[in-house]
Design an enzyme around this catalytic site. Structure first.
Site, PDB file in Angstrom:
ATOM      1  N   CYS A 138       0.807  -1.027   0.461  1.00 27.44           N
ATOM      2  CA  CYS A 138       0.548  -0.014  -0.012  1.00 27.44           C
ATOM      3  C   CYS A 138       1.098   1.029   0.124  1.00 27.44           C
ATOM      4  O   CYS A 138       1.062   1.223   1.137  1.00 27.44           O
ATOM      5  CB  CYS A 138      -0.857   0.101   1.560  1.00 27.44           C
ATOM      6  SG  CYS A 138      -2.134   1.170   1.381  1.00 27.44           S
ATOM      7  N   CYS A 141      -0.210   4.119   2.314  1.00 26.67           N
ATOM      8  CA  CYS A 141      -0.461   4.162   3.987  1.00 26.67           C
ATOM      9  C   CYS A 141       0.972   3.958   3.597  1.00 26.67           C
ATOM     10  O   CYS A 141       1.168   4.769   5.433  1.00 26.67           O
ATOM     11  CB  CYS A 141       0.109   2.395   3.841  1.00 26.67           C
ATOM     12  SG  CYS A 141      -2.585   1.939   3.207  1.00 26.67           S
ATOM     13  N   ASP A 142       2.014   3.769   3.698  1.00 27.00           N
ATOM     14  CA  ASP A 142       3.449   4.026   3.470  1.00 27.00           C
ATOM     15  C   ASP A 142       4.433   4.916   3.047  1.00 27.00           C
ATOM     16  O   ASP A 142       5.548   4.733   3.139  1.00 27.00           O
ATOM     17  CB  ASP A 142       4.218   2.315   3.412  1.00 27.00           C
ATOM     18  CG  ASP A 142       3.398   1.551   4.299  1.00 27.00           C
ATOM     19  OD1 ASP A 142       2.733   1.852   5.581  1.00 27.00           O
ATOM     20  OD2 ASP A 142       2.708  -0.058   4.158  1.00 27.00           O
TER      21      ASP A 142
END
Length: 312
Positions: A138, A141-142
């Site tokens: 992701c 997300c990261d």
């Protein structure tokens, strides 16, 4: 819970655009549905940044905010939202029975499966070795953790292109590792990639290993045409190679060769009467928020017709 609280006319398994839309329609019909959030409240769209192609939002909408809006709308009409994941089901007769991850059980007169699909990995041992230390499925997300660094995205479709474009705004350089000699991404996405000066596409490559001391530092690639290997220095390795439908808790439901739930006719019915499916768990083709929401609407209407026809 009392036995009454353990039973519902309609159980919606999973959130996301499909689950929330199904809940909105079912709740407005007075069915008082119970919705189980599943692994990720709001589904994968909560991990997306700006959603530009959902109708009604000319300036776009952040994925998390869009899902919060849907959730609040479902709550407004009386949906019973509960935390929990179905780990086992018994669909041989009505009422249907499911077991949750906390060991509790629920029964339902009808079920809508909207459990979505999970990201696929390459299957390299190094992926697990560097999970949380450079390997991610992701980018939204990261990606923040790799600002100013070199990263790689694996895949050649729209998802991979979208993640590469997103990362190009954070990372110093973004490699796209593509197995084929062409991209499968749409023309619009390819044009965006071409406009990103720090994105380099490596065609005809496959990843054979990851390495680093304590954290990811490089990836070894093999040229499929020549068989030669090369190493690229990266700090982040993002998987964008597809998804696996989350159907393991429903072995009695018929799926296709790729694990997606088969739905029949023009509706969302499965091979078991009274059980319906919606969203990415039954969509190997489109996998868009708008199509997931539409299928959630269809599933709720199908479930309502089923419940009306089978009321005592």
């Amino acid at each position: 819970m009392t036995s009454k609280e353990n039973h519902t006319q309609l159980l919606i398994v999973g959130s996301g655009p499909a689950g929330y839309t199904a809940a909105i329609y079912a709740a407005r019909a007075g069915r008082h549905p119970v919705l189980l959030d599943g692994l990720l409240q709001g589904g994968q769209l909560t991990q997306t940044t700006e959603v530009e192609n959902y109708p009604g939002f000319p300036k776009g909408r952040m994925g998390y905010e869009l899902m919060q809006d849907m959730r609040e709308q479902a709550l407004r009409f009386g949906t019973d939202m509960r935390m929990g994941q179905v780990v086992k089901s018994s669909l041989g007769g009505r009422p249907f029975r499911v077991t949750l991850d906390d060991g509790s059980e629920m029964t339902a007169d009808s079920i809508i499966i909207a459990t979505g699909a999970s990201a696929k990995y390459l299957g390299l041992p190094d992926e697990q070795k560097y999970a949380g230390m450079g390997v991610s499925a992701c980018a939204t997300c990261d990606g923040f953790f790799f600002r100013g660094k070199d990263v790689a995205v694996v895949g050649g479709g729209d998802t991979a292109a979208e993640e590469a474009i997103y990362l190009s705004g954070l990372a110093k350089k973004v490699y796209m590792i593509v197995r084929r000699d062409v991209l499968r991404a749409s023309q619009a996405m390819q044009e965006k990639l071409a406009a990103a000066p720090n994105v380099e596409i490596l065609y005809g490559r496959e990843t054979v290993g990851l390495s680093g001391e304590g954290k990811l530092e490089s990836a070894t690639l093999r040229n499929k045409a020549t068989g030669e290997t090369e190493t690229i220095s990266i700090s982040g390795f993002f998987l964008a190679i597809g998804h696996t439908p989350n159907t393991v808790a429903f072995p009695e439901i018929e799926t296709d060769a790729h694990g997606y739930i088969r739905v029949g006719g023009r509706g969302q019915s499965t091979n078991i009467e009274g059980v319906f499916a919606a969203g990415d768990v039954c969509d190997p083709t489109y996998r868009q928020a708008i199509t997931a929401a539409a299928s959630g609407c269809r599933a709720a209407l199908d479930a309502e017709r089923y419940l009306l026809a089978n009321e005592a």
